[in-house]
Write a protein that holds these residues in place. Structure first.
Motif, PDB file in Angstrom:
ATOM      1  N   THR A 171     142.448 136.502  53.162  1.00  0.00           N
ATOM      2  CA  THR A 171     142.242 137.604  54.102  1.00  0.00           C
ATOM      3  C   THR A 171     143.545 137.980  54.789  1.00  0.00           C
ATOM      4  OG1 THR A 171     139.936 136.936  54.481  1.00  0.00           O
ATOM      5  CG2 THR A 171     140.965 138.325  56.154  1.00  0.00           C
ATOM      6  N   ALA A 172     144.316 136.969  55.191  1.00  0.00           N
ATOM      7  CA  ALA A 172     145.604 137.227  55.836  1.00  0.00           C
ATOM      8  C   ALA A 172     146.584 137.896  54.883  1.00  0.00           C
ATOM      9  CB  ALA A 172     146.190 135.922  56.365  1.00  0.00           C
ATOM     10  N   MET A 173     146.404 137.683  53.584  1.00  0.00           N
ATOM     11  CA  MET A 173     147.270 138.296  52.579  1.00  0.00           C
ATOM     12  C   MET A 173     146.847 139.726  52.247  1.00  0.00           C
ATOM     13  SD  MET A 173     147.532 135.036  49.959  1.00  0.00           S
ATOM     14  CE  MET A 173     148.196 136.029  48.607  1.00  0.00           C
ATOM     15  N   GLY A 174     145.765 140.210  52.865  1.00  0.00           N
ATOM     16  CA  GLY A 174     145.282 141.548  52.570  1.00  0.00           C
ATOM     17  C   GLY A 174     144.391 141.633  51.359  1.00  0.00           C
ATOM     18  N   VAL A 175     143.784 140.520  50.993  1.00  0.00           N
ATOM     19  CA  VAL A 175     142.908 140.435  49.823  1.00  0.00           C
ATOM     20  C   VAL A 175     141.456 140.559  50.279  1.00  0.00           C
ATOM     21  CG1 VAL A 175     142.086 138.851  48.020  1.00  0.00           C
ATOM     22  CG2 VAL A 175     144.539 139.047  48.504  1.00  0.00           C
ATOM     23  N   HIS A 176     140.624 141.211  49.478  1.00  0.00           N
ATOM     24  CA  HIS A 176     139.183 141.264  49.726  1.00  0.00           C
ATOM     25  C   HIS A 176     138.564 139.963  49.199  1.00  0.00           C
ATOM     26  CE1 HIS A 176     139.554 145.538  50.627  1.00  0.00           C
ATOM     27  NE2 HIS A 176     140.213 145.689  49.489  1.00  0.00           N
ATOM     28  N   VAL A 177     137.750 139.312  50.010  1.00  0.00           N
ATOM     29  CA  VAL A 177     137.235 137.989  49.648  1.00  0.00           C
ATOM     30  C   VAL A 177     135.719 138.011  49.525  1.00  0.00           C
ATOM     31  CG1 VAL A 177     137.080 135.557  50.282  1.00  0.00           C
ATOM     32  CG2 VAL A 177     139.159 136.860  50.806  1.00  0.00           C
ATOM     33  N   ALA A 178     135.227 137.514  48.403  1.00  0.00           N
ATOM     34  CA  ALA A 178     133.820 137.165  48.224  1.00  0.00           C
ATOM     35  C   ALA A 178     133.756 135.653  48.065  1.00  0.00           C
ATOM     36  CB  ALA A 178     133.236 137.854  46.995  1.00  0.00           C
ATOM     37  N   THR A 179     132.665 135.053  48.497  1.00  0.00           N
ATOM     38  CA  THR A 179     132.566 133.593  48.389  1.00  0.00           C
ATOM     39  C   THR A 179     131.127 133.173  48.198  1.00  0.00           C
ATOM     40  OG1 THR A 179     133.281 131.516  49.425  1.00  0.00           O
ATOM     41  CG2 THR A 179     132.266 133.145  50.874  1.00  0.00           C
ATOM     42  N   THR A 180     130.953 131.946  47.773  1.00  0.00           N
ATOM     43  CA  THR A 180     129.624 131.354  47.643  1.00  0.00           C
ATOM     44  C   THR A 180     129.502 130.170  48.586  1.00  0.00           C
ATOM     45  OG1 THR A 180     130.270 129.802  45.880  1.00  0.00           O
ATOM     46  CG2 THR A 180     129.537 131.998  45.205  1.00  0.00           C
ATOM     47  N   ALA A 181     128.284 129.933  49.046  1.00  0.00           N
ATOM     48  CA  ALA A 181     127.973 128.771  49.879  1.00  0.00           C
ATOM     49  C   ALA A 181     126.474 128.546  49.804  1.00  0.00           C
ATOM     50  CB  ALA A 181     128.430 128.981  51.322  1.00  0.00           C
ATOM     51  N   GLY A 182     126.029 127.377  50.249  1.00  0.00           N
ATOM     52  CA  GLY A 182     124.628 127.015  50.127  1.00  0.00           C
ATOM     53  C   GLY A 182     123.850 127.190  51.415  1.00  0.00           C
ATOM     54  N   GLY A 183     123.099 128.275  51.529  1.00  0.00           N
ATOM     55  CA  GLY A 183     122.251 128.488  52.688  1.00  0.00           C
ATOM     56  C   GLY A 183     122.785 129.557  53.622  1.00  0.00           C
ATOM     57  N   PRO A 184     121.882 130.202  54.365  1.00  0.00           N
ATOM     58  CA  PRO A 184     122.293 131.326  55.224  1.00  0.00           C
ATOM     59  C   PRO A 184     123.232 130.932  56.357  1.00  0.00           C
ATOM     60  CG  PRO A 184     119.973 130.754  55.569  1.00  0.00           C
ATOM     61  CD  PRO A 184     120.424 130.017  54.364  1.00  0.00           C
ATOM     62  N   ASP A 185     123.081 129.747  56.901  1.00  0.00           N
ATOM     63  CA  ASP A 185     123.979 129.328  57.984  1.00  0.00           C
ATOM     64  C   ASP A 185     125.411 129.201  57.478  1.00  0.00           C
ATOM     65  OD1 ASP A 185     121.856 129.271  59.715  1.00  0.00           O
ATOM     66  OD2 ASP A 185     121.557 127.094  59.586  1.00  0.00           O
ATOM     67  N   ARG A 186     125.572 128.622  56.308  1.00  0.00           N
ATOM     68  CA  ARG A 186     126.910 128.406  55.768  1.00  0.00           C
ATOM     69  C   ARG A 186     127.538 129.730  55.306  1.00  0.00           C
ATOM     70  NH1 ARG A 186     127.333 122.762  55.049  1.00  0.00           N
ATOM     71  NH2 ARG A 186     128.939 122.798  53.446  1.00  0.00           N
ATOM     72  N   THR A 187     126.729 130.617  54.712  1.00  0.00           N
ATOM     73  CA  THR A 187     127.285 131.910  54.324  1.00  0.00           C
ATOM     74  C   THR A 187     127.698 132.704  55.561  1.00  0.00           C
ATOM     75  OG1 THR A 187     125.045 132.857  54.185  1.00  0.00           O
ATOM     76  CG2 THR A 187     126.041 132.046  52.136  1.00  0.00           C
ATOM     77  N   ALA A 188     126.933 132.601  56.641  1.00  0.00           N
ATOM     78  CA  ALA A 188     127.290 133.317  57.874  1.00  0.00           C
ATOM     79  C   ALA A 188     128.616 132.814  58.427  1.00  0.00           C
ATOM     80  CB  ALA A 188     126.181 133.154  58.911  1.00  0.00           C
ATOM     81  N   ARG A 189     128.835 131.523  58.369  1.00  0.00           N
ATOM     82  CA  ARG A 189     130.097 130.972  58.869  1.00  0.00           C
ATOM     83  C   ARG A 189     131.260 131.382  57.978  1.00  0.00           C
ATOM     84  NH1 ARG A 189     129.644 124.788  60.645  1.00  0.00           N
ATOM     85  NH2 ARG A 189     131.712 125.342  61.494  1.00  0.00           N
ATOM     86  N   CYS A 190     131.022 131.500  56.673  1.00  0.00           N
ATOM     87  CA  CYS A 190     132.074 131.986  55.774  1.00  0.00           C
ATOM     88  C   CYS A 190     132.438 133.432  56.103  1.00  0.00           C
ATOM     89  CB  CYS A 190     131.621 131.875  54.318  1.00  0.00           C
ATOM     90  SG  CYS A 190     131.533 130.175  53.683  1.00  0.00           S
TER      91      CYS A 190
END
Length: 321
Positions: A158-177
């Protein structure tokens, strides 16, 4: 000094055993450890599937923070300097020997203990994303965004100006990502990865940072844009899979794999120097921060490994002597 002995015949605790204090040679330093990062590579080493390189200590630990307590001839560091260090092994200890060129100054604004969670992640990411030729404006998919490397990868990209998609397990963890900067955070337990990726990046993503390996190969390739790059840094879902070379040819895709620990010291020195120049300013400005789930006593290293293996940890664990 004291070191963790994973060969202790107990599943619950590992003994802390005395070892002779190391002596620094030319361009080496001794660091009194404030904290040691816990990585999945440490779990693999204890399981017998990731042995340390020749000459490295037999006990685990790839990154530390602490204070320089002794220096060898020609060292650029001084006794009393607060530092972080990338080590080849042996970080689970009260004292470590480190080559000069694998040491970085402790970043301002980050607690010294928490800074132990940075060296392995930032060095792995800087070398891997560089090999993948990731540039500003591109899309990066980070598998395991809630892990120690993943949480740093989201912030760094993100700091490099890149668009980021990510995976995580569960809504709480995706929200924190998402709070860390991910524009798309996918719950891998319930969502279809390829569909979600193509919803925000219709042509596919440019780079994938993959810790899963064989189990995600086909899906990863389906998520890549033309001339996309798949960078594999882990094998959590196996090491063998069938690869459609026709797909690679038709879409000019690249599959690459990188490791850090087994690199020669000359390469590690170059990576650390790159981190110092390009990544450390982002850490000191607060754009990239270690995400520390918990600080665990060194004597409870076995418990820390079980917690990391369970999937409960968001970010990193650090061991405190």
């Amino acid at each position: 000094m004291l070191v963790v002995n994973p060969d202790t015949p107990s599943h619950d605790t590992w003994a802390l055993v005395p070892k002779p204090d190391p002596e620094p040679g030319a361009r080496e330093v001794i660091v009194d450890v404030a904290a040691a990062g816990v990585n999945r590579a440490d779990l693999l080493q204890v399981a017998g599937s990731y042995p340390p390189p020749p000459g490295a200590p037999s006990w685990p630990g790839l990154e530390v923070s602490g204070t320089v307590s002794a220096v060898g001839p020609g060292s650029r560091w001084q006794v009393g300097d607060e530092v972080v260090a990338l080590v080849e092994g042996g970080g689970y200890a009260t004292r470590v020997l480190v080559p000069d060129a694998q040491v970085l100054p402790a970043p301002h604004g980050v607690p010294l203990v928490d800074a132990a969670a940075l060296p392995e992640a930032v060095c792995t990411l800087w070398s891997t994303l560089g090999a993948a030729r990731l540039t500003a404006g591109e899309w990066l998919l980070v598998h395991g965004g809630s892990g120690g490397i993943g949480t740093v990868a989201i912030q760094l990209a993100t700091a490099m100006g890149v668009h980021v998609a990510t995976t995580a397990g569960g809504p709480d963890r995706t929200a924190r990502c998402a709070e860390l900067g991910a524009e798309l955070a996918i719950d891998h337990r319930s969502a279809d990865l390829a569909s979600e990726v193509h919803r925000v990046a219709p042509d596919g993503v440019d780079v994938i940072l993959d810790v899963l390996g064989a189990g995600s190969l086909a899906t990863n390739l389906s998520c890549l844009a033309v001339e996309g790059r798949l960078a594999i840094i882990g094998l959590q879902q196996g090491s063998r899979a069938e690869l459609d070379l026709g797909l690679l040819l038709s879409r000019r895709l690249t599959v690459l794999a990188t490791t850090l620990r087994s690199r020669p010291r000359t390469q590690k020195a170059e990576i650390v120097a790159g981190v110092a120049e390009h990544v450390w300013p982002l850490v000191e400005s607060g754009q990239v921060r270690p995400v520390v789930h918990d600080r665990v006593p060194l004597a409870e290293a076995a418990h820390a490994h079980r917690r990391l293996a369970s999937g409960e940890v968001f970010g990193s664990l650090v061991l405190v002597p």
